[in-house]
Structures are given as structure tokens and as C-alpha cells.
Design a protein around this motif. Structure first.
Motif, PDB file in Angstrom:
ATOM      1  N   GLU A  17     -16.819   3.157  -3.984  1.00  0.00           N
ATOM      2  CA  GLU A  17     -17.826   2.123  -3.745  1.00  0.00           C
ATOM      3  C   GLU A  17     -19.185   2.734  -3.439  1.00  0.00           C
ATOM      4  O   GLU A  17     -19.309   3.662  -2.660  1.00  0.00           O
ATOM      5  CB  GLU A  17     -17.394   1.208  -2.599  1.00  0.00           C
TER       6      GLU A  17
ATOM      7  N   ASN B  82      -7.110   3.973 -10.802  1.00  0.00           N
ATOM      8  CA  ASN B  82      -5.735   4.436 -10.652  1.00  0.00           C
ATOM      9  C   ASN B  82      -5.794   5.949 -10.803  1.00  0.00           C
ATOM     10  O   ASN B  82      -6.066   6.461 -11.895  1.00  0.00           O
ATOM     11  CB  ASN B  82      -4.819   3.817 -11.703  1.00  0.00           C
TER      12      ASN B  82
ATOM     13  N   VAL C 228      -3.964   3.252  -6.568  1.00  0.00           N
ATOM     14  CA  VAL C 228      -5.343   2.808  -6.808  1.00  0.00           C
ATOM     15  C   VAL C 228      -6.201   3.138  -5.598  1.00  0.00           C
ATOM     16  O   VAL C 228      -5.797   2.945  -4.455  1.00  0.00           O
ATOM     17  CB  VAL C 228      -5.399   1.298  -7.127  1.00  0.00           C
TER      18      VAL C 228
ATOM     19  N   SER D 151      -2.834  -1.734  -4.088  1.00  0.00           N
ATOM     20  CA  SER D 151      -2.132  -1.526  -5.356  1.00  0.00           C
ATOM     21  C   SER D 151      -1.688  -0.067  -5.458  1.00  0.00           C
ATOM     22  O   SER D 151      -2.428   0.833  -5.068  1.00  0.00           O
ATOM     23  CB  SER D 151      -3.045  -1.864  -6.536  1.00  0.00           C
TER      24      SER D 151
ATOM     25  N   VAL E 295     -18.292  -1.366  -7.405  1.00  0.00           N
ATOM     26  CA  VAL E 295     -16.937  -0.956  -7.056  1.00  0.00           C
ATOM     27  C   VAL E 295     -16.208  -0.518  -8.317  1.00  0.00           C
ATOM     28  O   VAL E 295     -16.253  -1.195  -9.337  1.00  0.00           O
ATOM     29  CB  VAL E 295     -16.165  -2.131  -6.395  1.00  0.00           C
TER      30      VAL E 295
ATOM     31  N   ASN F 265      -6.575   1.142  -1.554  1.00  0.00           N
ATOM     32  CA  ASN F 265      -6.321  -0.140  -2.202  1.00  0.00           C
ATOM     33  C   ASN F 265      -4.817  -0.380  -2.099  1.00  0.00           C
ATOM     34  O   ASN F 265      -4.035   0.538  -2.325  1.00  0.00           O
ATOM     35  CB  ASN F 265      -6.772  -0.060  -3.666  1.00  0.00           C
TER      36      ASN F 265
ATOM     37  N   GLY G 133       0.823  -1.207   0.000  1.00  0.00           N
ATOM     38  CA  GLY G 133       0.000   0.000   0.000  1.00  0.00           C
ATOM     39  C   GLY G 133       0.853   1.250   0.000  1.00  0.00           C
ATOM     40  O   GLY G 133       1.689   1.438   0.880  1.00  0.00           O
TER      41      GLY G 133
ATOM     42  N   GLU H 200     -12.337   0.405  -9.206  1.00  0.00           N
ATOM     43  CA  GLU H 200     -10.932   0.499  -8.805  1.00  0.00           C
ATOM     44  C   GLU H 200     -10.273   1.467  -9.773  1.00  0.00           C
ATOM     45  O   GLU H 200     -10.108   1.167 -10.947  1.00  0.00           O
ATOM     46  CB  GLU H 200     -10.251  -0.862  -8.861  1.00  0.00           C
TER      47      GLU H 200
ATOM     48  N   ASN I   5     -10.408   2.719  -4.266  1.00  0.00           N
ATOM     49  CA  ASN I   5     -11.706   2.098  -4.529  1.00  0.00           C
ATOM     50  C   ASN I   5     -12.812   3.108  -4.291  1.00  0.00           C
ATOM     51  O   ASN I   5     -12.876   3.710  -3.225  1.00  0.00           O
ATOM     52  CB  ASN I   5     -11.933   0.889  -3.626  1.00  0.00           C
TER      53      ASN I   5
END
Length: 146
Positions: free
Chosen positions: A66, A79, A62, A59, A75, A57, A29, A77, A64
Motif C-alpha cells: 500500500e 499472491n 496474499v 487470503s 493497493v 491479508n 489468515g 493485493e 497487501n
């Protein structure tokens, strides 16, 4: 009735996310910068879809976004640096993966995908109440989805 998030809620959440330390999720993270949220913020504020919940997230870069409604989760995701995103609509154990997109080129897809999600949630809610009783319900709409 679900809580409807405000622009102030969004801004507050961005501030919280920008305080995350590197490795915040079991050593994974990354961190977020406020300016990286400008594009999605501008898109959301100028659209007619509700403000989503924001979650970090693991990644890199990234976030999320929601929304949930009556057993459905929608959702995205995103970037926040490259503006690429993936959409998922989840109902209990069912997941529909929509694919990869670019926020700048495919914003209309995201809005129409959200509206489809809203229709599916309404259909599911109506079937639920037909099956399980006489409960009074209102159709889900943007004011019910968060």
C-alpha cells in the motif's frame, strides 16, 4: 511530508509478517515465509517506485502493498507464491479496480499504474488547494508518497 520507507523498513516488516500464527485474523489468515517475498523485494529494490507499506491479508499467500498520498490509496493485493496481483486505487468512496496480473509478466504495468496514481494525486491536491485556500503546497512525487 510523508515518511519514505527504506529497504530496512521493508525487511523488518517481512520479519514481523513471518511471525504471524495461522488464523491470525478471526480464525482466517495463513502464514508467510521469508523466501516468498524474494521476488517482490527484488522487483521493488530495482525499480524507482517507493517502498510500500506491507499488510497481511486473510487470503492465503496474499500480502497487501500500500502507498498513500493526499486522500488516495493505491493497493496491490499480491499472491506472493503465484505472483498474481490485483491493483486498486481508492479515493474516499471511489474505487477503480484494475484487474488481475502476474508480477513477473506485468511489472511494467504496475510501475505505470503507480505513476498514473501519482499524477491523479497531484491533480487532486492542486484542485484541493485551489478550492480551499492559499496554502503553500509542493507537488507530490515519489519522495512524498509512502
Amino acid at each position: 511530508m510523508a515518511v519514505r520507507l527504506t529497504k530496512e523498513d521493508f525487511e523488518r516488516r517481512v520479519e514481523e509478517l513471518c511471525k504471524l500464527e495461522p488464523g491470525w485474523f478471526e480464525g482466517a489468515g495463513g502464514t508467510y515465509k521469508k523466501e516468498d517475498f524474494e521476488n517482490i523485494k527484488n522487483k521493488l529494490y530495482s525499480s524507482n517506485i517507493p517502498i510500500p507499506y506491507l499488510f497481511p491479508n486473510p487470503s492465503p499467500n496474499v500480502i497487501n502493498l500500500e502507498w498513500d498520498a493526499f486522500g488516495f490509496d493505491h493497493v496491490v493485493e499480491l499472491n506472493i507464491v503465484s505472483n498474481e496481483f490485483e491493483c486498486f486505487t481508492i479515493l474516499i468512496s471511489f474505487t477503480r479496480r484494475e484487474g488481475k496480473y502476474d508480477l513477473n509478466k506485468d511489472w511494467d504495468f504496475l510501475v505505470s499504474n503507480f505513476k498514473e496514481f501519482e499524477q491523479e494525486a497531484n491533480h487532486f491536491q492542486n484542485k484541493w488547494f485551489e478550492e480551499f485556500g492559499d496554502r503553500k503546497s509542493t507537488r507530490l512525487n515519489s519522495s512524498h508518497i509512502h
